[in-house]
Each structure stands twice: as structure tokens, then as C-alpha cells.
Scaffold this motif. Sequence first.
Motif, PDB file in Angstrom:
ATOM      1  N   VAL A  41       0.859  -1.179   0.000  1.00 17.62           N
ATOM      2  CA  VAL A  41       0.000   0.000   0.000  1.00 17.62           C
ATOM      3  C   VAL A  41       0.898   1.232   0.000  1.00 17.62           C
ATOM      4  O   VAL A  41       1.792   1.349   0.843  1.00 17.62           O
ATOM      5  CB  VAL A  41      -0.928   0.021   1.238  1.00 17.62           C
ATOM      6  CG1 VAL A  41      -1.832   1.236   1.209  1.00 17.62           C
ATOM      7  CG2 VAL A  41      -1.748  -1.258   1.311  1.00 17.62           C
ATOM      8  N   SER A  63       0.578  -7.584  -4.853  1.00 12.42           N
ATOM      9  CA  SER A  63      -0.484  -6.712  -5.348  1.00 12.42           C
ATOM     10  C   SER A  63      -0.262  -5.329  -4.769  1.00 12.42           C
ATOM     11  O   SER A  63       0.223  -5.192  -3.647  1.00 12.42           O
ATOM     12  CB  SER A  63      -1.854  -7.244  -4.927  1.00 12.42           C
ATOM     13  OG  SER A  63      -2.059  -8.529  -5.465  1.00 12.42           O
ATOM     14  N   VAL A  89      -9.013  -4.842  -3.119  1.00  8.73           N
ATOM     15  CA  VAL A  89      -7.832  -5.330  -3.826  1.00  8.73           C
ATOM     16  C   VAL A  89      -7.824  -6.851  -3.779  1.00  8.73           C
ATOM     17  O   VAL A  89      -8.243  -7.457  -2.792  1.00  8.73           O
ATOM     18  CB  VAL A  89      -6.533  -4.734  -3.239  1.00  8.73           C
ATOM     19  CG1 VAL A  89      -6.327  -5.179  -1.820  1.00  8.73           C
ATOM     20  CG2 VAL A  89      -5.332  -5.071  -4.083  1.00  8.73           C
ATOM     21  N   THR A 140      -1.774  -1.221  -4.209  1.00  7.70           N
ATOM     22  CA  THR A 140      -2.854  -0.244  -4.226  1.00  7.70           C
ATOM     23  C   THR A 140      -2.307   1.049  -3.652  1.00  7.70           C
ATOM     24  O   THR A 140      -1.291   1.044  -2.956  1.00  7.70           O
ATOM     25  CB  THR A 140      -4.093  -0.747  -3.442  1.00  7.70           C
ATOM     26  OG1 THR A 140      -5.176   0.128  -3.695  1.00  7.70           O
ATOM     27  CG2 THR A 140      -3.826  -0.844  -1.960  1.00  7.70           C
ATOM     28  N   GLN A 188     -10.468   0.793  -0.342  1.00 10.44           N
ATOM     29  CA  GLN A 188     -10.316   0.258  -1.698  1.00 10.44           C
ATOM     30  C   GLN A 188     -10.315  -1.258  -1.609  1.00 10.44           C
ATOM     31  O   GLN A 188      -9.795  -1.830  -0.652  1.00 10.44           O
ATOM     32  CB  GLN A 188      -9.000   0.702  -2.329  1.00 10.44           C
ATOM     33  CG  GLN A 188      -8.912   2.162  -2.642  1.00 10.44           C
ATOM     34  CD  GLN A 188      -7.601   2.508  -3.338  1.00 10.44           C
ATOM     35  OE1 GLN A 188      -6.923   1.645  -3.886  1.00 10.44           O
ATOM     36  NE2 GLN A 188      -7.243   3.771  -3.295  1.00 10.44           N
TER      37      GLN A 188
END
Length: 124
Positions: free
Chosen positions: A39, A109, A101, A111, A99
Motif C-alpha cells: 500500500v 499486489s 484489492v 494499491t 479500496q
Amino acid sequence: MSLRGLKTVIACKLATACCALALLSCGRSPLAPEGRLQVYVSENGSGPAAGKRIEIRETSLSQSTDKNGLALFTVSPGNYVVRAYEIGTPGPGFPFVEQSVEVASARTSRTQFNDCTMCKSPSR
């Protein structure tokens, strides 16, 4: 019903329950390699925002962004809702923004959130 018949019924129900539990757990298999969730929080879109609290909802995972605006989590593969606190957004102020995800097995991943400090009202 005889004792043998009762044992058969109990064994079948137990096997059915085990199969149902196994199918329900397929979404987050403990055997699948974990994934990473990175993040990033920027301040006014130009640089990192340190010290922002990030939480992954419905887990016990929470941490603050580092001096580079990053928070890194290791999680099981699946879909998550990431919540960032005290993030300025245009319009009425909210205590947090979220959000969704998806984290894949053995992958990172990413974001990001933008903390618009110019958008925050003086009372916040």
C-alpha cells in the motif's frame, strides 16, 4: 433403527460435513503460497505520506506507512478491503477511505491512496 444403521447415518453426515468444510475453505487454502500487499500513500500526489494508518478489514492486520509512504502486508490469497485513515479527499471529510484489492498467491499486489492535505477542512 438398529445401532448399525445409526452408525451409518452418523458416518455419512460426518463425511458430508467434512466435504462441505473442505469446499468452503478452498477460497483461502492454507497450502497456497501467501501473497504480498503493498500500500502506497502519497501526499498531494507529489511525494510519500509517512505515518498514515493502514488496515486490512476483517483481519487483525494494521500498520502505519513508513517514511517512503509504504505499508507492506503478507496475506493469504483472496479479496481484501484496505482502509486508510485520516486521508484528505475532495468534498465532505471522511474518517477513512477504502479500496478493494485482490491478492494472488506468490505475487505482490499494489494499491495506493492520495492524501490531499489541501482538501482537509481546518476542523479535522
